[in-house]
Enzyme design. Structure first.
Site, PDB file in Angstrom:
ATOM      1  N   GLU A 142       0.570  -1.495  -0.484  1.00  0.00           N
ATOM      2  CA  GLU A 142      -0.300   0.495   0.346  1.00  0.00           C
ATOM      3  C   GLU A 142       0.711   1.281   0.158  1.00  0.00           C
ATOM      4  O   GLU A 142       0.472   1.845  -0.815  1.00  0.00           O
ATOM      5  CB  GLU A 142      -1.344   0.024   1.476  1.00  0.00           C
ATOM      6  N   THR A 168      -5.922   0.021   2.329  1.00  0.00           N
ATOM      7  CA  THR A 168      -6.785  -0.544   0.808  1.00  0.00           C
ATOM      8  C   THR A 168      -8.076  -1.051   2.047  1.00  0.00           C
ATOM      9  O   THR A 168      -8.211  -1.230   3.520  1.00  0.00           O
ATOM     10  CB  THR A 168      -6.675  -1.765   0.432  1.00  0.00           C
ATOM     11  N   LYS A 185     -14.795  -0.892   5.241  1.00  0.00           N
ATOM     12  CA  LYS A 185     -14.644  -1.719   6.104  1.00  0.00           C
ATOM     13  C   LYS A 185     -12.874  -2.304   6.612  1.00  0.00           C
ATOM     14  O   LYS A 185     -12.486  -2.536   4.934  1.00  0.00           O
ATOM     15  CB  LYS A 185     -15.525  -3.175   6.336  1.00  0.00           C
ATOM     16  N   MET A 199      -8.827  -2.234   9.004  1.00  0.00           N
ATOM     17  CA  MET A 199      -8.624  -2.863  10.221  1.00  0.00           C
ATOM     18  C   MET A 199      -7.940  -1.974  10.628  1.00  0.00           C
ATOM     19  O   MET A 199      -6.526  -3.368  11.931  1.00  0.00           O
ATOM     20  CB  MET A 199      -7.729  -4.696   9.581  1.00  0.00           C
ATOM     21  N   GLU A 200      -7.240  -1.689  10.161  1.00  0.00           N
ATOM     22  CA  GLU A 200      -6.140  -0.022  11.378  1.00  0.00           C
ATOM     23  C   GLU A 200      -6.791   0.958  12.108  1.00  0.00           C
ATOM     24  O   GLU A 200      -6.855   1.736  12.839  1.00  0.00           O
ATOM     25  CB  GLU A 200      -5.002   0.195  10.390  1.00  0.00           C
ATOM     26  N   ASP A 239     -12.448  -5.032  -2.353  1.00  0.00           N
ATOM     27  CA  ASP A 239     -13.269  -5.534  -2.315  1.00  0.00           C
ATOM     28  C   ASP A 239     -15.091  -6.120  -1.865  1.00  0.00           C
ATOM     29  O   ASP A 239     -14.806  -4.681  -0.508  1.00  0.00           O
ATOM     30  CB  ASP A 239     -12.695  -6.850  -0.924  1.00  0.00           C
TER      31      ASP A 239
END
Lengths: 243, 243
Positions: free
Chosen positions: A14, A90, A174, A176-177, A200
């Site tokens: 990323e 992402t 949605k 994760m960080e 996604d």
């Protein structure tokens, strides 16, 4: 006026297109033992630092998820004293909420944890986080980016108890960080904004992991376009002027 | 020989009996903006510091869960340079695995995350963490404490995807901070041990939250007994002599 911007990124894949596009150089000085990596340089009138979460040497993978994000944000704010933090990366989206693969969202509304389920009064609200973000409605309109509610967990999947928290907060994105970054920026009083490219669709029949891997290169390219455009727009403005 | 011990605790209710029993005094110097609180003093031949995660002023509750645990462990190791870290607190256990309310466990085996589900090869193993702990079998035998595998998530509940990770790792103790503490101690090369008092039985028909609240005072009392006994036993030994 915004002078220094810190971009917090979990994965090398990323970060690399952003670092390359902006022509940033590696900078030493990460505290001993910590796996994070800094790249920095001047971008127009801004000083920009990109920090990545580094890798786990046992598994050779990036330190994704919230614990590295929180610690990296803390030590990188301590070093760079930014006027604005971007949590960039992402993410998943929902076709039913208007997302397409490759779309880039800016955060609109609070950063929420959707996997801290603590069923005791007051702890339940604490668990969800809800850390404030910069109002970037004007910026998003100028750059034709979407805005939405970003929610965070330590997992790539979305079991029902997490899904119900996402629904309750109107999640559009949605990942994760972001909420972990948002906790630290809230503590330290630094404005924060999420910039997230969709790899996604959570409501698509294909597995999240499969979509993620198929679309990662395209989404990180879009992400670097968006971060570059955001920095260019921010240059010369105050945080309040992003609204 | 072990000289300095850092005890990382999430909740004030867990920390206060330990601080009182050991006669520790408040110490200033927590970095600006961070909510953590330090108490320290001499205990026999040891220097002991207890750090708590502080409170969220918006909700008036302790900063439980893994993000505060990770950041607190980092800044407290940076300040206290401990020879050993204890992650101490209350936890859930399983009657089917021999746990009773009020039992105190020392960690046996790695510290595991049971809520980082990342279904991509290598990332899946990274997600589970598995950070090493001190072999404390001798210590546990001398003090008649149980030992077991401690696993961690950000939630009080245990939905099926998390339960299956707990089963795969043979979890004996379920709590909300230890693996995050273990990630940071592993990064920094500091030995770590969990000391966890059981407030609730995951396989009991009563809700976890209800059991937790009913048994918290008793369990924190047992926890302070155990931490005091552990420190007394450690005094004059090396980490290797705890095996």
């Amino acid at each position: 006026m915004i002078g220094t911007v810190l971009v917090v990124v979990a994965m090398r894949a990323e970060a690399q297109p952003i670092v390359d596009r902006l022509g940033l150089e590696p900078v030493d000085g990460v505290p001993a033992g910590l796996p994070f990596a800094w790249h920095a340089g001047s971008v127009g009138g801004l000083q920009v630092a990109v920090t990545t979460n580094g890798i786990d040497p046992r598994h050779g993978v990036d330190n994704i998820a919230t614990q590295p994000a929180a610690l990296n944000t803390y030590v990188s704010i301590d070093r760079w004293a930014p006027d604005l933090v971007l949590t960039a990366g992402t993410a998943g989206g929902w076709a039913a909420r208007g997302a397409d693969i490759g779309d880039v969202y800016l955060s609109g509304g609070d950063l929420v944890f959707h996997d801290r389920r603590i069923g005791i009064p007051a702890f339940d609200e604490y668990g969800h986080g809800r850390y404030p973000t910069v109002d970037a409605a004007g910026l998003a309109a100028r750059l034709a980016l979407k805005t939405g509610v970003v929610t965070t967990s330590n997992s790539l999947d979305d079991p029902e108890p997490d899904r119900s928290i996402m629904r309750a907060h109107g999640a559009d994105v949605k990942e994760m960080e972001a909420a972990a970054v948002g906790w630290v920026t809230w503590l330290l009083g630094v404005p924060v904004m999420a910039v997230k490219a969709i790899t996604d669709l959570v409501d698509h029949h294909t597995e999240t992991a499969e979509q993620f891997q198929a679309n990662l290169a395209m989404a990180t390219d879009r992400l670097s376009d968006a971060v570059t455009a955001v920095l260019s727009d921010i240059d010369g403005r105050t945080v309040a002027e992003l609204a």
